[in-house]
Design an enzyme around this catalytic site. Structure first.
Site, mmCIF file in Angstrom:
data_model
loop_
_atom_site.group_PDB
_atom_site.id
_atom_site.type_symbol
_atom_site.label_atom_id
_atom_site.label_comp_id
_atom_site.label_asym_id
_atom_site.label_seq_id
_atom_site.Cartn_x
_atom_site.Cartn_y
_atom_site.Cartn_z
ATOM 1 N N ASP B 40 0.852 -1.194 0.000
ATOM 2 C CA ASP B 40 0.000 0.000 0.000
ATOM 3 C C ASP B 40 0.887 1.244 0.000
ATOM 4 O OD1 ASP B 40 -0.946 -0.243 3.545
ATOM 5 O OD2 ASP B 40 0.884 0.474 2.588
ATOM 6 N N SER B 41 0.269 2.409 0.137
ATOM 7 C CA SER B 41 1.030 3.660 -0.020
ATOM 8 C C SER B 41 2.120 3.800 1.032
ATOM 9 C CB SER B 41 0.079 4.861 0.029
ATOM 10 O OG SER B 41 -0.587 4.892 1.278
#
Lengths: 411, 85
Positions: B40-41
């Site tokens: 994810d980010s």
């Protein structure tokens, strides 16, 4: 007594210096084993205190994927592991109630301090841009409560509590209130601490709170003994599954014990020393007993806060005598586990549940020389068979926070 | 298209760095999205710090914004390395 909802304990999980799992920990506890040893989590050669009670043999990968372990401070890993073991013991496959009625109250004294120290070092040595994007989620004190909710899919009331060494007891008390009020049908409640780190060790050491018995770690934690010189730092977690009594019965759960009383108050005296007259401690004990609708004479066992500091053990003994007149047996399991800080109150409530179920009172180990200021029956050195119907657990935190819980035999 | 030595080297570094995210090296192809690889980010930020250290470059927020695939990341790294030279 009003028609207030009763609170049942249906499962317990723990990671302690005595073992991974509540059964393992209890077994070692009643056999008089010490969880203390030389401090190995970091190089403590420059410190005055070189001993601790560590959770050796705990592998987070037994409870979570590597990615989750990477995104969790050690205190969160302990808590999640304990929560998973607790719900398994409670016989949960999935959630037995609507997700929004399953809450989590899991606290910690200091949260992700190892992460904080490590990331602070990165900041100082390499600058802010090199800090981990996971620094905040790892160090935040509510990290454990959030992680547990994610693992279980529990969307009910969820927060952490913090009251230093009384945290675990407060977490259970507040969880009880949530069930009693109907805000939740079940709450995963407890505390976790993983603060055997350079900063924390240095901090506790410099305030003179720790035993420096480096040459004999297993005998350093000696609550109520005349030769006590401070507590031994421990780490670990304990988590209880609490459910509304009728709901637990209805789903056919095995009820381990009832949590019948919760008393909470403050000394309002000093940041670290207890009120020498023990007024706050006595008040919290009385409040818990009153909440449970019990007379002191109906309590068969007291699990003391019993940190092995000169002050606490003396003041607490006096307060217990004040409340009970003729007190029942009192023991401090911190003699075996060391001080689990934010997890202590939760583990000690779990110990009371086991004492009620097995009719066995755990000992205060390392009790060799009685102290005239501590004249009670401390169940010295060996566990004792004794069928009791109710037990009281005391937790008193730095800052003057007093939390007492009363557990009753399931009936 | 034949991969240049620069690309191959950077891809190898990427495979090594992605191990801690439990990504197996054979999944690390230039057309693979980081999302598909399970990052994810926040993971991407962490990965970028590792890449920065490996090549002594700086990857800012703007740089990370356009990165969707492993190939995108490799391209940015090669650009930055060339700019630094």
């Amino acid at each position: 007594m009003t028609s207030r909802r009763r609170v049942a304990v249906t499962g317990i999980g723990a990671v302690t210096p005595l073992g991974v799992g509540m059964e393992e920990s209890w077994k070692r506890l009643v056999s008089g084993t010490s969880g203390a040893g030389p401090l190995t989590r970091f190089d403590a050669s420059g410190f005055d205190v070189k001993i601790a009670c560590e959770c050796a043999g705990f592998d987070p990968l037994d409870f979570m994927e590597r990615n989750d372990a990477r995104r969790s401070d050690r205190f969160t890993q302990f808590a999640v592991a304990s929560a998973l073991m607790a719900v398994e013991k409670a016989g949960w496959s999935g959630l037995p109630y609507s997700p929004e009625k399953v809450g989590v109250v899991v606290g910690s004294g200091i949260g992700g301090i190892a992460t904080l120290e490590e990331q602070h070092r990165v900041l100082l040595e390499r600058g802010p841009r090199k800090m981990s994007p996971f620094c905040v989620p790892l160090l935040m004190l509510n990290g454990a409560a959030g992680a547990i909710a994610m693992r279980l899919g529990a969307t009910g009331p969820n927060h952490a509590v913090a009251s230093a060494c009384a945290t675990g007891a407060h977490a259970i008390g507040e969880a009880m209130q949530a069930i009693r009020s109907g805000q939740a049908d079940a709450v995963i409640a407890g505390g976790s601490e993983a603060a055997i780190t350079p900063l924390a060790l240095g901090a506790f050491s410099t305030m003179g709170a720790l035993s420096a018995r480096n040459d004999d770690p297993e005998r350093a934690s000696r609550p109520f003994d005349a030769g006590r010189d401070g507590f031994v730092m421990g780490e670990g977690a304990a988590v209880l599954v609490l459910e509304g009594w009728e709901a637990a019965e209805q789903r056919g759960a095995e009820i381990l014990a009832e949590l019948a009383g919760y008393g909470s108050g403050a000394d309002a005296f000093h940041l670290t020393q207890p009120d020498p007259e023990g007024k706050g401690a006595a008040a919290a004990m009385r409040a818990a007993l009153s909440d449970a609708g019990l007379e002191p004479s109906e309590v068969g066992y007291v699990n003391a806060h019993g940190t092995s500091t000169p002050y606490n053990d003396r003041v607490e003994s006096g307060a217990i005598r004040e409340v009970f007149g003729d007190p029942p047996p009192v023991s401090s399991t911190k003699s075996a586990t060391g001080h689990l800080l934010g997890a202590a109150g939760a583990f000690e409530a779990a110990v009371c549940v086991h004492a009620l179920r097995t009719s066995t009172l755990p000992p205060t180990i390392n009790y060799e020389t009685p102290d005239p200021d501590c004249p009670l029956d401390y169940v010295p050195n060996a566990a004792r068979e004794s069928s009791v119907d109710a037990a009281l657990s005391n937790s008193f935190g730095f800052g003057g926070h007093n939390a007492c819980l009363v557990a009753r035999k399931a009936s | 298209m034949e991969q240049t030595i620069g690309e191959t080297q950077v891809l190898e570094t990427m495979k090594e760095s992605l191990k801690i995210f439990d990504v197996s090296p054979q999944d690390v192809r230039t057309d693979a999205t980081f999302e598909a690889l399970g990052l994810d980010s926040l993971d991407l930020v962490e990965l970028s710090v590792k890449i920065e250290d490996a090549y002594d470059i700086e990857l800012g927020g703007d740089d990370l914004e356009g990165i969707e695939t492993v190939g995108d990341a490799v391209r940015i790294v090669l650009e930055k390395v060339a700019a630094r030279a």
